[in-house]
Design a protein around this motif. Structure first.
Motif, PDB file in Angstrom:
ATOM      1  N   LEU A   1       0.227  -1.053   0.309  1.00 19.32           N
ATOM      2  CA  LEU A   1      -0.141  -0.149   0.098  1.00 19.32           C
ATOM      3  C   LEU A   1       0.389   1.192  -0.251  1.00 19.32           C
ATOM      4  O   LEU A   1       1.778   0.906   0.670  1.00 19.32           O
ATOM      5  N   SER A   2       0.096   2.455  -0.735  1.00 17.46           N
ATOM      6  CA  SER A   2       1.209   3.704  -0.783  1.00 17.46           C
ATOM      7  C   SER A   2      -0.381   4.581  -0.169  1.00 17.46           C
ATOM      8  O   SER A   2      -0.882   3.935  -1.482  1.00 17.46           O
ATOM      9  N   GLU A   3      -0.083   5.964   0.475  1.00 18.87           N
ATOM     10  CA  GLU A   3      -1.694   6.637   0.286  1.00 18.87           C
ATOM     11  C   GLU A   3      -1.175   8.012   0.581  1.00 18.87           C
ATOM     12  O   GLU A   3       0.251   8.656   0.701  1.00 18.87           O
TER      13      GLU A   3
ATOM     14  N   HIS B   1      -8.484  11.513  -0.288  1.00 16.00           N
ATOM     15  CA  HIS B   1      -7.324  10.543   0.179  1.00 16.00           C
ATOM     16  C   HIS B   1      -7.271   9.392  -0.866  1.00 16.00           C
ATOM     17  O   HIS B   1      -8.478   8.915  -1.634  1.00 16.00           O
ATOM     18  N   HIS B   2      -6.246   9.090  -1.636  1.00 17.97           N
ATOM     19  CA  HIS B   2      -5.536   7.901  -2.907  1.00 17.97           C
ATOM     20  C   HIS B   2      -5.377   6.812  -2.116  1.00 17.97           C
ATOM     21  O   HIS B   2      -4.386   7.619  -0.983  1.00 17.97           O
ATOM     22  N   ILE B   3      -5.676   5.825  -2.574  1.00 17.28           N
ATOM     23  CA  ILE B   3      -4.821   4.809  -2.017  1.00 17.28           C
ATOM     24  C   ILE B   3      -4.299   3.730  -3.041  1.00 17.28           C
ATOM     25  O   ILE B   3      -5.542   2.900  -4.084  1.00 17.28           O
ATOM     26  N   GLN B   4      -3.049   3.306  -3.214  1.00 16.54           N
ATOM     27  CA  GLN B   4      -2.437   2.638  -4.788  1.00 16.54           C
ATOM     28  C   GLN B   4      -1.582   1.532  -3.776  1.00 16.54           C
ATOM     29  O   GLN B   4      -1.596   1.100  -2.529  1.00 16.54           O
ATOM     30  N   ALA B   5      -2.381  -0.093  -4.546  1.00 15.79           N
ATOM     31  CA  ALA B   5      -2.204  -0.830  -4.009  1.00 15.79           C
ATOM     32  C   ALA B   5      -1.628  -1.907  -5.614  1.00 15.79           C
ATOM     33  O   ALA B   5      -1.898  -1.768  -5.845  1.00 15.79           O
TER      34      ALA B   5
ATOM     35  N   SER C   1     -10.223   6.087  -4.066  1.00 16.17           N
ATOM     36  CA  SER C   1     -10.333   7.291  -3.313  1.00 16.17           C
ATOM     37  C   SER C   1     -11.386   7.544  -3.285  1.00 16.17           C
ATOM     38  O   SER C   1     -12.495   7.065  -3.540  1.00 16.17           O
TER      39      SER C   1
ATOM     40  N   ARG D   1     -12.625   4.714   4.842  1.00 19.61           N
ATOM     41  CA  ARG D   1     -11.264   4.366   4.820  1.00 19.61           C
ATOM     42  C   ARG D   1     -11.467   2.425   5.139  1.00 19.61           C
ATOM     43  O   ARG D   1     -11.281   1.961   4.634  1.00 19.61           O
TER      44      ARG D   1
END
Length: 386
Positions: A334-336, A343-347, A362, A371
Motif C-alpha cells: 500500500l501507498s497513500e 484520499h488516494h490509496i494505491q495497492a 479514492s 477507509r
C-alpha cells in the motif's frame, strides 16, 4: 447414482497414528455461552442430541479396537450437516486451535420406522449468523468403495419451505433435502453460538406425520422454536426464495482461459457498483464507484505483465506497508496520499502467470467510514497465485 446408507470403515497403522497426532493438536479455547444455551444443552452436546425421539441409536465406535480409527460416510449420506458459511465465506468449520468451533457433535439413529436420521449441533466462539448453501456435489471417496468410487459423484439440493424465521439472534427454518435418491425433512436452528440440525427421511405424501415428528423433536430437545410449533402442513410447500441461503458476497474479475476469476472482490453487498470496463485515464480494467453526501468513491482494478519474478517483486517492495489479503495471505503493498479533499490509496500484489495486480482507490477525506470500507475489501481480496 447409487444409494448410500450409513456405514463405517476402520483404518490401522500409520494412518491411525496420523489422526491421533492430528487430534492431539486440537486446542479448544474458552467460550462464554449465554445462559439460555446452557439450559438447552445442559453442557453436553452428545447427551443432548441422544435425547431426540428416535430409536436405534448407532454408535460406530462402540466396537473400536486398539490402534484403529473409525471413519463414516456421514457427509455423503447427509451432505449439508455442519457445512455452514458465514456472510464473508471465511468460516472455519473445525474445532482445531485456529477453527471457529468450540465444540461440535452428531448422532445417528437407524430408526425402524423413520430410517437413517442425523442430529447435529455446534457451539461457535462467535455468534455470527450462519447460512446453508442450496446445493452440494463432490466426487466419490475410494476409502469406502475402492478405486472405482473415484468415478462416482454425489450431489444434493436444499429447498426452503415457507417456515423461515429470523428474529434477533435466533434463526430457524424447515427445508426439503434431496440427496442420494432420498428425500429428507430438515430442521435448522441457530440461537447465538448454538446451531442445531436434524434430518430424517420423509416422503412428500407423509408431510403431516413428518411435521409432527419435527414438533416432537422441538419439544424433547427443549428448543422451543415457535415457528416449528406453529407450522402447518400447507407451510411445508417449497418457495423459490433464496433469502435464507448463503449469498456469495464476491464478484469475480479477470477470468482466465477456463473462465475462472483470477481476482475475487467482496463487494457485491457494498454501495460500489461496476461502472465501466477499460477506463484508460484511471488505469482500470474494472471500475467500481458510488456517490454519497460526502462525494465520489471509486475503486479501480487493473493487471499487467511483470518483468520481475515473485522474489524480485517482494524485494522491490521491501519496507513498504502491506496487508495480507484473503485466505492465502497474499501481500498487498500500500501507498497513500491526499490531494485536496480526496484520499488516494494505491495497492499492488503479485499474482499468477507472472502478473501484477494494481488497485487504485479514492474517497472523500471527510467520510468517516470510507477507509474502513476500502480496507475491508482489501483484506478479503482473493488473488490467484497458481
Amino acid at each position: 447414482m447409487k444409494l448410500t446408507p450409513f456405514y463405517k470403515r476402520t483404518l490401522v497403522g500409520l494412518l491411525s497414528l496420523f489422526f491421533i497426532v492430528l487430534a492431539s493438536c486440537d486446542q479448544s479455547r474458552d467460550v462464554e455461552l449465554p445462559e439460555d444455551i446452557k439450559q438447552i444443552t445442559n453442557g453436553d452436546l452428545d447427551a443432548w442430541l441422544k435425547q431426540a425421539p428416535f430409536e436405534g441409536h448407532w454408535e460406530p465406535s462402540a466396537d473400536k479396537k486398539e490402534n484403529t480409527i473409525v471413519i463414516t460416510n456421514l457427509h455423503q449420506v447427509f451432505p449439508f450437516i455442519g457445512k455452514l458459511k458465514n456472510a464473508d465465506d471465511d468460516n472455519k468449520n473445525r474445532t482445531s486451535s485456529d477453527g471457529d468451533l468450540h465444540e461440535e457433535a452428531w448422532q445417528v439413529f437407524k430408526d425402524p420406522k423413520w430410517g437413517e436420521v442425523v442430529t447435529y449441533a455446534q457451539l461457535a466462539y462467535d455468534p455470527k449468523e450462519l447460512f446453508l448453501s442450496p446445493s452440494y456435489s463432490e466426487m466419490g471417496n475410494p476409502v469406502f468403495s475402492g478405486s472405482q468410487d473415484i468415478e462416482l459423484s454425489y450431489s444434493g439440493s436444499l429447498k426452503a419451505t415457507q417456515v423461515i424465521d429470523h428474529k434477533g439472534s435466533a434463526k430457524t427454518g424447515i427445508y426439503w433435502v434431496n440427496s442420494n435418491m432420498q428425500t429428507y425433512l430438515m430442521g435448522f436452528y441457530q440461537n447465538q453460538n448454538l446451531v442445531f440440525e436434524v434430518a430424517f427421511p420423509c416422503k412428500t405424501d407423509n408431510k403431516a406425520s413428518c411435521l409432527e415428528k419435527l414438533k416432537d423433536i422441538n419439544k424433547k430437545l427443549k428448543l422451543n422454536v415457535k415457528s416449528w410449533e406453529n407450522a402447518t402442513v400447507d407451510m411445508l410447500e417449497t418457495t423459490n426464495s433464496n433469502d435464507s441461503f448463503w449469498q456469495d458476497p464476491y464478484i469475480g474479475i479477470f477470468p482466465d482461459q477456463y473462465e475462472i476469476p483470477s481476482v475475487e472482490i467482496k463487494i457485491r453487498y457494498s454501495d460500489f457498483t461496476l461502472q465501466n470496463l477499460n477506463v484508460p485515464q484511471q488505469n482500470a480494467a474494472y471500475l467500481f464507484s458510488y456517490e454519497n453526501d460526502y462525494g465520489l468513491h471509486s475503486l479501480g482494478f487493473n493487471k499487467e505483465k511483470s518483468a520481475q519474478s515473485r522474489a524480485e517483486f517482494e524485494k522491490a517492495h521491501e519496507g513498504q506497508d502491506f496487508i495480507e489479503a484473503g485466505k492465502l495471505a497474499v501481500k498487498l503493498y500500500l501507498s497513500e496520499s491526499e490531494k485536496g479533499d480526496i484520499h488516494h490509496i494505491q495497492a499492488s500484489a503479485y499474482m499468477k502467470d507472472k502478473q501484477e495486480l494494481k488497485v487504485n482507490a479514492s474517497y472523500p477525506v471527510k467520510d468517516p467510514e470510507a477507509r474502513d470500507e476500502i480496507m475491508d475489501i482489501f483484506n478479503h481480496l482473493k488473488i490467484a497465485q497458481f
